[in-house]
Design an enzyme around this catalytic site. Structure first.
Site, PDB file in Angstrom:
ATOM      1  CB  CYS A 393      -1.001  -0.041   1.147  1.00  0.00           C
ATOM      2  SG  CYS A 393      -2.421   1.016   0.809  1.00  0.00           S
ATOM      3  CG  HIS A 524      -3.404  -3.522   3.027  1.00  0.00           C
ATOM      4  ND1 HIS A 524      -2.331  -3.111   3.778  1.00  0.00           N
ATOM      5  CD2 HIS A 524      -4.090  -2.401   2.714  1.00  0.00           C
ATOM      6  CE1 HIS A 524      -2.364  -1.801   3.927  1.00  0.00           C
ATOM      7  NE2 HIS A 524      -3.423  -1.345   3.279  1.00  0.00           N
ATOM      8  CD  GLU A 526      -1.058  -6.385   4.650  1.00  0.00           C
ATOM      9  OE1 GLU A 526      -0.689  -6.616   3.473  1.00  0.00           O
ATOM     10  OE2 GLU A 526      -1.167  -5.230   5.116  1.00  0.00           O
TER      11      GLU A 526
HETATM   12  N1  GLN Z   1      -1.772   6.668   3.076  1.00  0.00           N
HETATM   13  C1  GLN Z   1      -1.960   5.965   1.847  1.00  0.00           C
HETATM   14  C2  GLN Z   1      -3.339   6.190   1.280  1.00  0.00           C
HETATM   15  O1  GLN Z   1      -4.237   6.559   1.978  1.00  0.00           O
HETATM   16  C3  GLN Z   1      -1.679   4.486   2.015  1.00  0.00           C
HETATM   17  C4  GLN Z   1      -2.637   3.781   2.923  1.00  0.00           C
HETATM   18  C5  GLN Z   1      -2.133   2.462   3.422  1.00  0.00           C
HETATM   19  O2  GLN Z   1      -0.936   2.183   3.397  1.00  0.00           O
HETATM   20  N2  GLN Z   1      -3.028   1.629   3.931  1.00  0.00           N
HETATM   21  O3  GLN Z   1      -3.549   5.975   0.110  1.00  0.00           O
END
Ligand code: GLN
Length: 552
Positions: A393, A524, A526
Protein backbone atom coordinates in the site's frame (compact mmCIF):
# COMPACT_ATOMS: atom_id res chain seq x y z
CA UNK A 1 -34.23 -14.19 15.94
CA UNK A 2 -31.81 -17.07 16.29
CA UNK A 3 -32.53 -20.39 14.66
CA UNK A 4 -34.22 -23.02 16.83
CA UNK A 5 -31.56 -24.95 18.74
CA UNK A 6 -28.72 -22.69 17.59
CA UNK A 7 -25.87 -22.83 20.11
CA UNK A 8 -23.84 -19.99 21.60
CA UNK A 9 -20.50 -19.99 23.37
CA UNK A 10 -19.51 -16.70 25.03
CA UNK A 11 -15.82 -16.19 25.66
CA UNK A 12 -15.10 -13.74 28.49
CA UNK A 13 -11.88 -12.59 30.12
CA UNK A 14 -11.17 -12.72 33.83
CA UNK A 15 -8.29 -11.21 35.85
CA UNK A 16 -6.66 -9.22 33.03
CA UNK A 17 -6.71 -8.53 29.32
CA UNK A 18 -4.22 -9.73 26.75
CA UNK A 19 -4.12 -13.37 27.82
CA UNK A 20 -5.57 -14.81 24.64
CA UNK A 21 -9.37 -14.69 24.47
CA UNK A 22 -9.02 -14.23 20.73
CA UNK A 23 -6.88 -17.33 20.38
CA UNK A 24 -9.31 -19.34 22.53
CA UNK A 25 -12.23 -18.12 20.37
CA UNK A 26 -10.37 -18.94 17.14
CA UNK A 27 -9.28 -22.34 18.44
CA UNK A 28 -12.78 -23.27 19.63
CA UNK A 29 -14.06 -22.28 16.18
CA UNK A 30 -11.50 -24.43 14.42
CA UNK A 31 -12.11 -27.46 16.70
CA UNK A 32 -15.89 -27.32 16.34
CA UNK A 33 -15.69 -27.03 12.56
CA UNK A 34 -13.31 -29.99 12.47
CA UNK A 35 -15.92 -31.95 14.40
CA UNK A 36 -18.58 -31.15 11.84
CA UNK A 37 -20.24 -28.01 13.24
CA UNK A 38 -19.99 -24.82 11.15
CA UNK A 39 -19.41 -21.78 13.33
CA UNK A 40 -19.47 -18.04 13.09
CA UNK A 41 -17.06 -16.12 15.28
CA UNK A 42 -18.21 -12.77 16.62
CA UNK A 43 -15.97 -10.08 18.10
CA UNK A 44 -17.57 -7.60 20.45
CA UNK A 45 -15.49 -4.47 21.04
CA UNK A 46 -16.88 -2.34 23.85
CA UNK A 47 -15.38 0.98 22.71
CA UNK A 48 -17.51 3.81 21.30
CA UNK A 49 -15.77 4.04 17.94
CA UNK A 50 -18.23 2.83 15.34
CA UNK A 51 -15.46 0.73 13.80
CA UNK A 52 -11.69 0.38 14.25
CA UNK A 53 -10.91 2.48 11.15
CA UNK A 54 -10.35 5.79 12.90
CA UNK A 55 -7.98 4.51 15.56
CA UNK A 56 -4.24 4.96 15.48
CA UNK A 57 -2.54 1.55 15.28
CA UNK A 58 -0.30 2.45 18.23
CA UNK A 59 -3.50 2.80 20.27
CA UNK A 60 -5.28 -0.30 19.20
CA UNK A 61 -3.06 -2.43 16.97
CA UNK A 62 -3.79 -3.27 13.37
CA UNK A 63 -7.02 -2.38 11.63
CA UNK A 64 -8.16 -5.56 9.92
CA UNK A 65 -10.27 -5.06 6.79
CA UNK A 66 -12.95 -7.61 5.96
CA UNK A 67 -13.76 -8.62 2.40
CA UNK A 68 -16.80 -6.33 2.61
CA UNK A 69 -14.57 -3.38 3.50
CA UNK A 70 -15.53 -3.10 7.15
CA UNK A 71 -12.61 -1.94 9.27
CA UNK A 72 -12.38 -4.17 12.30
CA UNK A 73 -10.24 -5.34 15.17
CA UNK A 74 -7.15 -7.47 14.64
CA UNK A 75 -8.86 -10.41 16.38
CA UNK A 76 -11.07 -10.73 13.29
CA UNK A 77 -7.87 -11.41 11.36
CA UNK A 78 -7.02 -14.24 13.71
CA UNK A 79 -10.51 -15.69 13.36
CA UNK A 80 -10.24 -15.69 9.56
CA UNK A 81 -6.78 -17.21 9.69
CA UNK A 82 -7.85 -20.04 12.00
CA UNK A 83 -11.05 -20.79 10.08
CA UNK A 84 -9.38 -20.36 6.70
CA UNK A 85 -12.27 -18.33 5.32
CA UNK A 86 -13.85 -14.88 5.18
CA UNK A 87 -16.09 -13.47 7.89
CA UNK A 88 -18.93 -10.99 7.41
CA UNK A 89 -20.02 -7.65 8.89
CA UNK A 90 -22.45 -9.42 11.20
CA UNK A 91 -19.48 -11.02 12.94
CA UNK A 92 -18.27 -7.69 14.32
CA UNK A 93 -19.86 -5.34 16.80
CA UNK A 94 -18.81 -2.26 18.79
CA UNK A 95 -20.67 -0.24 21.40
CA UNK A 96 -20.50 2.66 18.94
CA UNK A 97 -22.28 0.61 16.29
CA UNK A 98 -24.95 -0.53 18.75
CA UNK A 99 -25.61 2.96 20.13
CA UNK A 100 -25.62 4.44 16.62
CA UNK A 101 -28.50 2.20 15.56
CA UNK A 102 -30.42 2.73 18.81
CA UNK A 103 -30.09 6.51 18.49
CA UNK A 104 -30.99 6.45 14.78
CA UNK A 105 -34.12 4.46 15.65
CA UNK A 106 -35.03 6.88 18.44
CA UNK A 107 -34.69 9.84 16.02
CA UNK A 108 -37.24 8.24 13.69
CA UNK A 109 -39.73 7.56 16.50
CA UNK A 110 -38.85 3.88 16.29
CA UNK A 111 -39.45 3.45 20.02
CA UNK A 112 -42.95 4.87 19.81
CA UNK A 113 -42.49 7.67 22.33
CA UNK A 114 -40.85 5.52 25.04
CA UNK A 115 -37.97 6.65 27.21
CA UNK A 116 -34.99 4.92 25.54
CA UNK A 117 -32.63 3.32 28.05
CA UNK A 118 -29.54 1.15 28.25
CA UNK A 119 -31.73 -1.60 29.63
CA UNK A 120 -33.76 -2.85 27.86
CA UNK A 121 -33.19 -1.00 24.57
CA UNK A 122 -29.42 -1.06 24.12
CA UNK A 123 -29.20 -4.57 25.59
CA UNK A 124 -31.91 -5.80 23.22
CA UNK A 125 -30.15 -4.26 20.22
CA UNK A 126 -27.03 -6.24 21.25
CA UNK A 127 -29.13 -9.36 21.55
CA UNK A 128 -30.68 -8.75 18.15
CA UNK A 129 -27.25 -8.43 16.57
CA UNK A 130 -25.90 -11.57 18.24
CA UNK A 131 -28.94 -13.55 17.16
CA UNK A 132 -28.82 -12.07 13.68
CA UNK A 133 -25.20 -13.13 13.21
CA UNK A 134 -26.20 -16.74 13.88
CA UNK A 135 -28.17 -16.94 10.65
CA UNK A 136 -25.16 -16.33 8.38
CA UNK A 137 -22.75 -18.81 6.81
CA UNK A 138 -24.92 -21.82 7.70
CA UNK A 139 -23.56 -21.52 11.22
CA UNK A 140 -24.62 -24.05 13.86
CA UNK A 141 -22.67 -22.55 16.76
CA UNK A 142 -21.83 -18.88 17.38
CA UNK A 143 -18.68 -18.26 19.38
CA UNK A 144 -18.87 -14.70 20.72
CA UNK A 145 -15.83 -13.04 22.24
CA UNK A 146 -16.65 -10.15 24.56
CA UNK A 147 -13.72 -7.72 24.60
CA UNK A 148 -12.24 -6.36 27.82
CA UNK A 149 -12.28 -7.98 31.23
CA UNK A 150 -15.13 -8.95 33.57
CA UNK A 151 -15.80 -5.97 35.82
CA UNK A 152 -15.15 -3.30 33.18
CA UNK A 153 -17.94 -0.73 32.95
CA UNK A 154 -17.77 -0.85 29.18
CA UNK A 155 -18.69 -4.46 28.50
CA UNK A 156 -21.34 -4.90 31.21
CA UNK A 157 -24.27 -4.51 28.79
CA UNK A 158 -22.86 -7.21 26.54
CA UNK A 159 -22.55 -9.63 29.49
CA UNK A 160 -26.09 -8.73 30.46
CA UNK A 161 -27.29 -9.52 26.91
CA UNK A 162 -25.52 -12.88 27.08
CA UNK A 163 -27.18 -13.61 30.44
CA UNK A 164 -30.61 -12.94 28.95
CA UNK A 165 -29.85 -15.24 26.02
CA UNK A 166 -28.91 -18.00 28.49
CA UNK A 167 -32.11 -17.38 30.46
CA UNK A 168 -34.16 -17.70 27.26
CA UNK A 169 -32.25 -20.77 25.99
CA UNK A 170 -30.65 -22.47 29.01
CA UNK A 171 -29.66 -25.56 27.02
CA UNK A 172 -28.04 -23.66 24.19
CA UNK A 173 -25.70 -21.17 25.81
CA UNK A 174 -22.27 -21.73 27.40
CA UNK A 175 -19.84 -19.37 29.10
CA UNK A 176 -16.11 -19.88 28.82
CA UNK A 177 -13.98 -17.72 31.07
CA UNK A 178 -10.38 -17.21 29.99
CA UNK A 179 -8.46 -16.47 33.13
CA UNK A 180 -4.88 -16.01 34.26
CA UNK A 181 -3.04 -17.79 37.07
CA UNK A 182 0.03 -15.80 38.08
CA UNK A 183 3.14 -17.31 39.64
CA UNK A 184 4.72 -14.43 41.58
CA UNK A 185 8.51 -14.62 41.40
CA UNK A 186 8.87 -14.21 45.14
CA UNK A 187 6.58 -17.18 45.89
CA UNK A 188 7.29 -19.51 43.02
CA UNK A 189 3.77 -20.87 43.43
CA UNK A 190 0.87 -20.60 41.02
CA UNK A 191 -2.06 -18.72 42.55
CA UNK A 192 -5.75 -19.36 41.89
CA UNK A 193 -7.17 -16.49 43.95
CA UNK A 194 -7.47 -13.86 41.16
CA UNK A 195 -9.46 -16.40 39.11
CA UNK A 196 -11.75 -17.15 42.05
CA UNK A 197 -12.38 -13.42 42.45
CA UNK A 198 -13.07 -13.01 38.71
CA UNK A 199 -15.63 -15.82 38.85
CA UNK A 200 -17.36 -14.07 41.76
CA UNK A 201 -17.41 -10.86 39.74
CA UNK A 202 -19.01 -12.73 36.88
CA UNK A 203 -21.50 -14.34 39.29
CA UNK A 204 -22.57 -10.86 40.34
CA UNK A 205 -23.88 -10.42 36.76
CA UNK A 206 -25.97 -13.55 37.26
CA UNK A 207 -23.60 -15.55 35.06
CA UNK A 208 -21.79 -18.75 36.00
CA UNK A 209 -18.89 -19.91 33.81
CA UNK A 210 -19.29 -23.43 32.42
CA UNK A 211 -15.60 -23.69 31.51
CA UNK A 212 -12.43 -22.03 32.72
CA UNK A 213 -9.49 -21.81 30.36
CA UNK A 214 -6.65 -21.28 32.80
CA UNK A 215 -3.80 -19.39 31.16
CA UNK A 216 -0.48 -19.55 32.95
CA UNK A 217 3.24 -19.85 32.43
CA UNK A 218 3.37 -23.56 33.25
CA UNK A 219 0.59 -26.15 32.93
CA UNK A 220 -1.97 -26.02 35.76
CA UNK A 221 -1.49 -29.04 38.05
CA UNK A 222 -4.18 -31.34 39.45
CA UNK A 223 -4.16 -29.69 42.87
CA UNK A 224 -4.97 -26.28 41.44
CA UNK A 225 -7.53 -27.65 39.03
CA UNK A 226 -9.24 -29.27 42.04
CA UNK A 227 -9.14 -26.02 43.98
CA UNK A 228 -10.57 -24.02 41.07
CA UNK A 229 -13.29 -26.63 40.49
CA UNK A 230 -14.50 -26.50 44.08
CA UNK A 231 -14.20 -22.79 44.68
CA UNK A 232 -15.55 -21.70 41.29
CA UNK A 233 -18.30 -24.29 40.98
CA UNK A 234 -17.01 -25.56 37.65
CA UNK A 235 -16.68 -29.31 36.87
CA UNK A 236 -13.10 -30.49 37.22
CA UNK A 237 -12.83 -31.63 33.58
CA UNK A 238 -14.10 -28.23 32.41
CA UNK A 239 -10.95 -26.58 33.71
CA UNK A 240 -8.61 -26.44 30.76
CA UNK A 241 -4.93 -25.84 31.27
CA UNK A 242 -3.48 -23.38 28.75
CA UNK A 243 0.21 -22.79 29.46
CA UNK A 244 2.30 -20.34 27.43
CA UNK A 245 3.19 -21.70 24.02
CA UNK A 246 5.69 -20.76 21.33
CA UNK A 247 3.10 -20.03 18.70
CA UNK A 248 -0.63 -19.33 18.86
CA UNK A 249 -1.07 -21.97 16.15
CA UNK A 250 -0.24 -24.68 18.69
CA UNK A 251 -3.23 -23.67 20.82
CA UNK A 252 -5.92 -25.77 19.08
CA UNK A 253 -3.63 -28.81 19.26
CA UNK A 254 -3.08 -28.29 23.00
CA UNK A 255 -6.78 -27.76 23.62
CA UNK A 256 -7.54 -30.93 21.73
CA UNK A 257 -5.21 -32.83 24.09
CA UNK A 258 -7.40 -31.61 26.97
CA UNK A 259 -10.46 -32.64 24.88
CA UNK A 260 -11.86 -29.11 24.93
CA UNK A 261 -13.79 -29.62 21.67
CA UNK A 262 -15.44 -32.87 22.90
CA UNK A 263 -16.33 -31.39 26.26
CA UNK A 264 -17.91 -28.32 24.65
CA UNK A 265 -19.98 -30.54 22.37
CA UNK A 266 -21.05 -32.67 25.36
CA UNK A 267 -22.04 -29.58 27.32
CA UNK A 268 -24.03 -28.30 24.32
CA UNK A 269 -25.58 -31.77 23.89
CA UNK A 270 -24.33 -32.01 20.32
CA UNK A 271 -23.16 -35.44 19.11
CA UNK A 272 -19.73 -35.51 17.50
CA UNK A 273 -20.27 -35.71 13.75
CA UNK A 274 -16.73 -36.61 12.80
CA UNK A 275 -13.33 -37.05 14.41
CA UNK A 276 -11.36 -33.86 14.19
CA UNK A 277 -8.51 -34.19 11.75
CA UNK A 278 -5.93 -31.63 12.59
CA UNK A 279 -3.19 -33.31 10.53
CA UNK A 280 -2.68 -30.40 8.11
CA UNK A 281 -2.85 -27.87 10.90
CA UNK A 282 -0.33 -29.88 12.92
CA UNK A 283 2.06 -30.06 9.98
CA UNK A 284 1.83 -26.28 9.59
CA UNK A 285 2.26 -25.62 13.35
CA UNK A 286 5.35 -27.84 13.41
CA UNK A 287 6.88 -26.02 10.43
CA UNK A 288 5.99 -22.64 11.96
CA UNK A 289 7.75 -23.46 15.23
CA UNK A 290 10.74 -25.35 13.84
CA UNK A 291 13.65 -23.64 15.58
CA UNK A 292 16.12 -25.57 13.41
CA UNK A 293 14.78 -24.29 10.10
CA UNK A 294 17.24 -22.07 8.22
CA UNK A 295 16.75 -18.40 8.97
CA UNK A 296 15.79 -15.59 6.58
CA UNK A 297 16.61 -12.10 7.80
CA UNK A 298 13.98 -9.53 6.88
CA UNK A 299 13.88 -5.82 7.73
CA UNK A 300 10.52 -4.12 8.15
CA UNK A 301 10.75 -0.36 7.82
CA UNK A 302 7.70 1.26 9.42
CA UNK A 303 6.71 3.81 12.00
CA UNK A 304 3.99 2.50 14.29
CA UNK A 305 6.34 0.97 16.80
CA UNK A 306 6.72 3.10 19.86
CA UNK A 307 4.41 3.00 22.83
CA UNK A 308 6.41 4.19 25.81
CA UNK A 309 9.39 1.88 26.15
CA UNK A 310 7.77 -0.96 24.22
CA UNK A 311 7.93 -2.00 20.61
CA UNK A 312 4.44 -2.67 19.38
CA UNK A 313 4.59 -5.00 16.42
CA UNK A 314 0.80 -5.42 16.78
CA UNK A 315 0.25 -2.63 14.27
CA UNK A 316 1.55 -4.94 11.54
CA UNK A 317 0.12 -8.21 12.84
CA UNK A 318 -1.24 -9.56 9.56
CA UNK A 319 2.05 -8.77 7.81
CA UNK A 320 3.98 -10.76 10.41
CA UNK A 321 1.58 -13.68 10.17
CA UNK A 322 1.64 -13.64 6.35
CA UNK A 323 5.45 -13.86 6.49
CA UNK A 324 5.22 -16.80 8.92
CA UNK A 325 2.85 -18.77 6.68
CA UNK A 326 5.03 -18.39 3.60
CA UNK A 327 8.17 -19.14 5.61
CA UNK A 328 6.59 -22.35 6.96
CA UNK A 329 5.72 -23.37 3.40
CA UNK A 330 9.36 -22.91 2.38
CA UNK A 331 10.54 -24.69 5.57
CA UNK A 332 12.31 -21.56 6.70
CA UNK A 333 12.21 -19.37 9.76
CA UNK A 334 12.05 -15.61 9.49
CA UNK A 335 13.92 -13.29 11.77
CA UNK A 336 12.31 -9.84 11.58
CA UNK A 337 14.22 -6.68 12.47
CA UNK A 338 12.16 -3.54 12.98
CA UNK A 339 13.55 -0.33 11.58
CA UNK A 340 11.84 2.82 12.73
CA UNK A 341 11.79 4.84 9.50
CA UNK A 342 12.15 8.09 11.46
CA UNK A 343 15.65 6.93 12.43
CA UNK A 344 16.68 6.62 8.78
CA UNK A 345 16.07 10.30 8.12
CA UNK A 346 18.41 13.28 8.05
CA UNK A 347 22.12 12.56 7.90
CA UNK A 348 21.72 9.08 9.26
CA UNK A 349 23.14 7.36 6.20
CA UNK A 350 24.91 4.78 8.34
CA UNK A 351 21.64 3.32 9.54
CA UNK A 352 20.37 3.05 5.97
CA UNK A 353 23.54 1.22 4.95
CA UNK A 354 22.81 -1.37 7.64
CA UNK A 355 20.02 -2.63 5.42
CA UNK A 356 22.61 -4.37 3.27
CA UNK A 357 22.70 -7.14 5.88
CA UNK A 358 19.13 -8.13 5.18
CA UNK A 359 17.83 -10.54 2.60
CA UNK A 360 14.61 -8.67 2.11
CA UNK A 361 12.99 -5.34 3.00
CA UNK A 362 9.31 -4.65 3.55
CA UNK A 363 7.68 -1.23 3.79
CA UNK A 364 4.15 -1.84 5.09
CA UNK A 365 1.06 0.38 4.97
CA UNK A 366 0.89 3.76 6.66
CA UNK A 367 -0.51 7.25 6.69
CA UNK A 368 0.80 10.78 6.93
CA UNK A 369 4.13 12.48 6.72
CA UNK A 370 6.21 11.26 9.60
CA UNK A 371 8.89 8.77 8.67
CA UNK A 372 8.27 8.76 4.93
CA UNK A 373 11.61 10.26 3.86
CA UNK A 374 13.24 7.41 5.82
CA UNK A 375 11.11 4.89 4.00
CA UNK A 376 12.04 6.45 0.64
CA UNK A 377 15.71 6.09 1.54
CA UNK A 378 15.23 2.43 2.41
CA UNK A 379 13.42 1.84 -0.90
CA UNK A 380 16.18 3.53 -2.91
CA UNK A 381 18.72 1.42 -1.09
CA UNK A 382 16.77 -1.78 -1.84
CA UNK A 383 16.50 -0.86 -5.52
CA UNK A 384 20.14 0.10 -5.97
CA UNK A 385 21.53 -2.81 -3.98
CA UNK A 386 19.13 -5.30 -5.54
CA UNK A 387 17.75 -6.38 -2.17
CA UNK A 388 14.33 -8.04 -2.54
CA UNK A 389 11.71 -5.42 -1.75
CA UNK A 390 8.01 -5.79 -1.03
CA UNK A 391 5.90 -2.64 -0.61
CA UNK A 392 2.40 -2.83 0.83
CA UNK A 393 0.00 0.00 0.00
CA UNK A 394 1.97 3.09 1.17
CA UNK A 395 5.04 0.93 0.52
CA UNK A 396 3.94 0.69 -3.14
CA UNK A 397 3.08 4.38 -3.48
CA UNK A 398 6.47 5.33 -2.03
CA UNK A 399 8.21 2.84 -4.33
CA UNK A 400 6.68 4.67 -7.29
CA UNK A 401 7.61 8.08 -5.85
CA UNK A 402 11.20 6.92 -5.32
CA UNK A 403 11.33 5.71 -8.93
CA UNK A 404 9.91 8.98 -10.22
CA UNK A 405 12.37 11.05 -8.19
CA UNK A 406 15.55 9.10 -8.84
CA UNK A 407 15.04 7.38 -12.19
CA UNK A 408 12.66 9.77 -13.97
CA UNK A 409 14.50 12.65 -12.29
CA UNK A 410 11.27 14.31 -11.20
CA UNK A 411 12.95 15.63 -8.06
CA UNK A 412 9.74 16.97 -6.55
CA UNK A 413 7.61 13.91 -7.15
CA UNK A 414 5.35 13.36 -4.17
CA UNK A 415 1.98 12.28 -2.90
CA UNK A 416 -0.71 14.90 -2.37
CA UNK A 417 -1.34 13.22 0.98
CA UNK A 418 1.79 15.09 2.14
CA UNK A 419 2.18 17.93 -0.35
CA UNK A 420 -1.18 19.30 -1.45
CA UNK A 421 0.21 21.41 -4.30
CA UNK A 422 2.96 19.08 -5.38
CA UNK A 423 4.66 19.97 -8.66
CA UNK A 424 4.66 16.32 -9.64
CA UNK A 425 1.80 14.58 -7.83
CA UNK A 426 2.73 11.05 -8.85
CA UNK A 427 0.40 9.78 -6.15
CA UNK A 428 -2.84 11.70 -5.93
CA UNK A 429 -6.07 11.61 -3.99
CA UNK A 430 -8.88 9.66 -5.65
CA UNK A 431 -11.54 11.86 -7.11
CA UNK A 432 -14.41 10.62 -4.95
CA UNK A 433 -12.21 11.04 -1.86
CA UNK A 434 -11.83 14.79 -2.30
CA UNK A 435 -15.30 15.51 -1.03
CA UNK A 436 -14.95 13.19 1.98
CA UNK A 437 -11.79 15.02 3.01
CA UNK A 438 -13.35 18.44 2.45
CA UNK A 439 -16.27 17.41 4.69
CA UNK A 440 -14.01 15.87 7.37
CA UNK A 441 -15.65 12.50 6.72
CA UNK A 442 -12.90 10.10 7.72
CA UNK A 443 -14.78 7.10 9.12
CA UNK A 444 -15.32 4.22 6.67
CA UNK A 445 -14.78 6.39 3.57
CA UNK A 446 -11.50 5.08 2.12
CA UNK A 447 -11.37 2.68 -0.81
CA UNK A 448 -12.07 -0.35 1.34
CA UNK A 449 -12.44 -4.08 0.90
CA UNK A 450 -12.07 -6.50 -1.97
CA UNK A 451 -11.66 -5.38 -5.58
CA UNK A 452 -10.69 -7.43 -8.62
CA UNK A 453 -7.22 -7.05 -10.08
CA UNK A 454 -6.15 -8.10 -13.55
CA UNK A 455 -2.58 -9.42 -13.90
CA UNK A 456 -0.41 -8.77 -16.93
CA UNK A 457 1.19 -11.73 -18.73
CA UNK A 458 4.92 -12.29 -18.33
CA UNK A 459 5.20 -10.45 -15.01
CA UNK A 460 6.40 -11.50 -11.59
CA UNK A 461 2.93 -11.00 -10.15
CA UNK A 462 1.26 -13.20 -12.75
CA UNK A 463 3.89 -15.90 -12.28
CA UNK A 464 3.35 -15.82 -8.50
CA UNK A 465 -0.46 -16.00 -8.57
CA UNK A 466 -0.57 -18.31 -11.63
CA UNK A 467 -3.88 -16.67 -12.51
CA UNK A 468 -5.14 -13.79 -14.62
CA UNK A 469 -7.73 -12.35 -12.26
CA UNK A 470 -7.43 -12.08 -8.48
CA UNK A 471 -9.30 -10.28 -5.74
CA UNK A 472 -7.50 -8.38 -2.98
CA UNK A 473 -8.48 -6.14 -0.05
CA UNK A 474 -7.81 -2.42 -0.01
CA UNK A 475 -7.58 0.44 2.46
CA UNK A 476 -6.38 3.71 0.95
CA UNK A 477 -7.42 7.15 -0.27
CA UNK A 478 -4.62 7.85 -2.73
CA UNK A 479 -3.57 6.12 -5.92
CA UNK A 480 -1.00 6.30 -8.70
CA UNK A 481 -1.78 9.35 -10.82
CA UNK A 482 -2.72 8.21 -14.33
CA UNK A 483 -0.94 11.24 -15.83
CA UNK A 484 2.42 9.76 -14.94
CA UNK A 485 1.87 6.15 -15.96
CA UNK A 486 3.27 6.40 -19.48
CA UNK A 487 6.42 8.18 -18.29
CA UNK A 488 6.96 5.69 -15.50
CA UNK A 489 6.46 2.74 -17.85
CA UNK A 490 8.80 4.20 -20.44
CA UNK A 491 11.41 4.48 -17.69
CA UNK A 492 11.08 0.77 -16.90
CA UNK A 493 8.47 0.48 -14.17
CA UNK A 494 5.92 -2.25 -14.91
CA UNK A 495 2.33 -1.98 -13.74
CA UNK A 496 1.64 -5.67 -13.60
CA UNK A 497 -1.73 -5.45 -11.84
CA UNK A 498 -4.56 -3.05 -12.68
CA UNK A 499 -8.28 -2.73 -12.06
CA UNK A 500 -10.08 -4.66 -14.84
CA UNK A 501 -10.89 -1.36 -16.63
CA UNK A 502 -7.16 -0.55 -16.60
CA UNK A 503 -7.64 2.73 -14.74
CA UNK A 504 -6.24 1.99 -11.28
CA UNK A 505 -2.68 0.72 -10.84
CA UNK A 506 -2.76 -2.12 -8.29
CA UNK A 507 0.73 -3.64 -8.59
CA UNK A 508 4.04 -2.05 -9.62
CA UNK A 509 7.19 -4.06 -10.22
CA UNK A 510 10.59 -4.01 -11.85
CA UNK A 511 11.41 -6.64 -14.43
CA UNK A 512 13.52 -9.58 -13.31
CA UNK A 513 16.38 -8.38 -15.51
CA UNK A 514 16.46 -5.18 -13.46
CA UNK A 515 16.00 -6.55 -9.98
CA UNK A 516 15.48 -9.96 -8.31
CA UNK A 517 12.22 -8.84 -6.64
CA UNK A 518 11.02 -5.28 -6.43
CA UNK A 519 7.26 -5.24 -6.17
CA UNK A 520 4.60 -3.17 -4.48
CA UNK A 521 0.86 -3.66 -4.15
CA UNK A 522 -1.76 -0.93 -3.74
CA UNK A 523 -3.82 -3.52 -1.84
CA UNK A 524 -2.98 -5.38 1.37
CA UNK A 525 -2.16 -8.98 0.45
CA UNK A 526 -1.53 -9.76 4.12
CA UNK A 527 -5.26 -9.75 4.87
CA UNK A 528 -5.82 -12.85 2.79
CA UNK A 529 -2.79 -14.89 3.84
CA UNK A 530 -3.85 -17.97 5.78
CA UNK A 531 -1.85 -20.70 7.55
CA UNK A 532 -2.92 -23.42 5.12
CA UNK A 533 -2.96 -21.17 2.05
CA UNK A 534 -0.02 -18.74 2.28
CA UNK A 535 -0.12 -15.69 0.04
CA UNK A 536 1.77 -16.25 -3.25
CA UNK A 537 3.35 -12.77 -3.25
CA UNK A 538 4.77 -13.22 0.25
CA UNK A 539 6.03 -16.67 -0.76
CA UNK A 540 7.76 -15.31 -3.90
CA UNK A 541 9.26 -12.43 -1.94
CA UNK A 542 10.73 -14.86 0.60
CA UNK A 543 11.99 -17.14 -2.18
CA UNK A 544 13.87 -14.18 -3.63
CA UNK A 545 15.17 -13.36 -0.13
CA UNK A 546 16.48 -16.93 0.27
CA UNK A 547 18.36 -16.63 -3.05
CA UNK A 548 20.06 -13.46 -1.91
CA UNK A 549 21.72 -15.27 0.98
CA UNK A 550 22.92 -18.02 -1.31
CA UNK A 551 24.62 -15.55 -3.61
CA UNK A 552 26.60 -13.93 -0.81
N1 GLN B 1 -1.77 6.67 3.08
C1 GLN B 1 -1.96 5.96 1.85
C2 GLN B 1 -3.34 6.19 1.28
O1 GLN B 1 -4.24 6.56 1.98
C3 GLN B 1 -1.68 4.49 2.01
C4 GLN B 1 -2.64 3.78 2.92
C5 GLN B 1 -2.13 2.46 3.42
O2 GLN B 1 -0.94 2.18 3.40
N2 GLN B 1 -3.03 1.63 3.93
O3 GLN B 1 -3.55 5.97 0.11
Amino acid sequence: MSKEGHKYIFVLGGVMSGVGKGVVTSSVGLLLEQKGYPVNLVKVDPYLNVDAGTMNPTEHGEVFVLRSGMETDQDMGNYERFLGRDLTNEDYMTSGMVYQSVIARERTLGYGGKCVEAIPHVRDEILRRIEDASSYNGSRVSVVEIGGTIGDFQNALFIEAARVLKMKHPEDVLFVMVSYLPTPGTLGEMKTKPTQTAVRDLNSFGVQPDFIVARSKEPVDEKRKEKLAISCNVPRDHIISAPDIKSIYEAPLNFEKDKLGDRLLDALKLPEKRRASLAKWKKFALAATNAKAPEINIAIVGKYFDTGDFVLADAYLSVIEAIKFSAAKLNKRVNITWFNSKNLEGSNAKTVAELVKYQGIIVPGGFGESGIEGKLKAIKFAREHKIPYFGLCYGMQLMVIEYARNVLKLKNAHTTEIQKNSEDPVVDVMLEQKKHLADNKYGGTMRLGAYPCYLKKGTLARAAYKRELVEERHRHRYEINSKYIKQLEDAGLVFSGTSPDGILMEIAELSREEHPFMLGTQFHPEFQARPLSPHPLFTEFLRAAVSRKRKK
